[in-house]
Design an enzyme around this catalytic site. Structure first.
Site, PDB file in Angstrom:
ATOM      1  N   GLY A  24      47.432  72.645  56.091  1.00 28.69           N
ATOM      2  CA  GLY A  24      47.077  73.845  55.356  1.00 28.69           C
ATOM      3  C   GLY A  24      46.939  73.625  53.867  1.00 28.69           C
ATOM      4  N   ASP A 138      62.583  67.825  55.680  1.00 29.56           N
ATOM      5  CA  ASP A 138      61.678  68.127  56.805  1.00 29.56           C
ATOM      6  C   ASP A 138      61.643  66.961  57.791  1.00 29.56           C
ATOM      7  OD1 ASP A 138      59.973  69.757  58.278  1.00 29.56           O
ATOM      8  OD2 ASP A 138      58.173  68.963  57.323  1.00 29.56           O
TER       9      ASP A 138
END
Length: 385
Positions: A24, A138
């Site tokens: 994105g 992450d």
């Protein structure tokens, strides 16, 4: 529509060849560095996010931090900067292979030996990052890549330390976003409880994520049953993980394997392994057989060695077995030999004429007789002269 970056030169050193991934916030490209005769990966942040000063600042700061990481199991960052159109980029090593998610999907759950051999080097990469104040935030199977390096297969590389939160993940639909210190980012399935609550993170948050990854490598499943991101987050915060023996009842787990995972997945950071090196050592102990579980005695039942010492320490003194002595007849010759050698008294000095043998007396008598005859002969010769 053709990609505007294909065929473009970056920093006068790299020529972009093809797109190999996108998200994105931007895209990842395979590029060639002719002078070095090697391929690299170029990650480019989309120009439209230049208006987000926080994203640009974070991208630059963390790309700079990654460029200082030198652990062999960390994907190396060679260069970072901005293109002519203002887009931020960084150049990193190009890896051929597949990530852990793809590996488990294609081959099924890993054997314990293989999983530990993969995860221990990953812990080493994280230890270096944590000592420099870099928290990944992450970690997930997609960010650990298996490649072949120097002829070594299953060579893990950790990708995107702290970068995923400002590239693909932070703006992806379904991601959770707050601001500043309360920002929540990452993948819900692999978040630590404190990360899910938007709290300040340290390296122990990554250790929790490593525990989730290791669990999935071993079972092919996550330690919680949930279908929605928010449901996963709630379970991270409130529920205990499903034990290995319940999740995969048909497999035999080595001593200590579940204890290691259970500690890594503790709800409170203080109850987890405090460093990645501690987790790595615990995994090595499981691999070597020195790890132990609550259902199996931690030490082998033996009549000698460390286990017998511990058993004796736990028993009343009157019940402890006495040290067995060898039979007396086996000790006697050695004791006699030691006594004759070490305790032999020195001989007393002798006095002439005392305790003499019989032969000496005969010789002495003959000598006296000859002396007497000699004396008689002398006297007779004197008078006969």
């Amino acid at each position: 529509m053709a990609d505007a970056y294909i065929g473009r030169d970056v920093a006068g050193q790299f020529k972009i060849l093809e797109k190999i991934g996108s998200g994105g916030m931007g895209a990842v490209y395979k590029a060639e560095q002719p002078d070095m005769r090697r391929f690299v990966a170029v990650k480019i942040l989309h120009p439209r996010y230049l208006a987000r000063a926080d994203l640009v600042s974070r991208f630059r700061r963390e790309a700079r931090a990654m460029s200082h990481l030198s652990h062999p199991h960390t994907a190396r960052v060679f260069l970072y900067g901005q293109l002519d159109d203002g887009a931020c980029y960084f150049v990193m090593e190009y890896l051929a292979g597949r990530n852990l998610a793809q590996t488990v999907r294609a081959e099924g759950p890993m054997e314990v030996e293989r999983a530990i051999n993969v995860m221990v080097p990953v812990c080493g990469a994280l230890e270096e990052a944590h000592t420099q104040g870099i928290v990944h935030r992450d970690l997930k199977p997609e960010n650990i890549f298996l490649t072949t390096q120097g002829g070594i297969a299953d060579y893990p590389k950790v990708l995107d330390f702290g970068l995923a939160k400002v590239t693909e993940r932070e703006m992806r639909p379904g991601s959770l976003i707050l601001t500043q210190e309360g920002m929540v980012f990452g993948t819900p399935e692999f978040m630590s409880p404190e990360q899910a609550r938007g709290e300040k993170l340290d390296g122990r948050s990554d250790i929790y994520s490593l525990g989730i990854i290791m669990y999935e490598l071993l079972t092919g499943k996550l330690p919680f049953d949930a279908s929605q991101p928010m449901e996963f987050i709630q379970k991270h915060i409130k529920e205990k993980p499903i034990p290995l023996s319940t999740r995969a009842p048909n497999r035999v787990w080595p001593n200590g394997m579940w204890e290691v995972l259970d500690k890594a997945l503790a709800k409170k950071p203080i109850d987890r392994f405090q460093t990645a090196n501690e987790l790595a050592q615990a995994l090595r102990n499981v691999q070597s057989g020195t790890g132990h579980s609550s259902s199996t005695p931690p030490f082998p039942q033996s009549s000698s060695g460390v286990s017998s010492i511990q058993q004796q320490m736990q028993q009343p003194l009157s019940q402890q077995p006495q040290q067995q002595q060898p039979p007396q007849q086996q000790q006697a010759p050695q004791q006699q030999q030691q006594s004759a050698y070490a305790m032999r008294p020195e001989p007393a000095p002798t006095v002439p004429g005392v305790n003499m043998p019989a032969v000496a007396w005969v010789v002495l008598g003959l000598g006296a007789l000859l002396a007497l005859l000699g004396t008689v002969a002398l006297v007779a010769a004197f008078f006969l002269r």
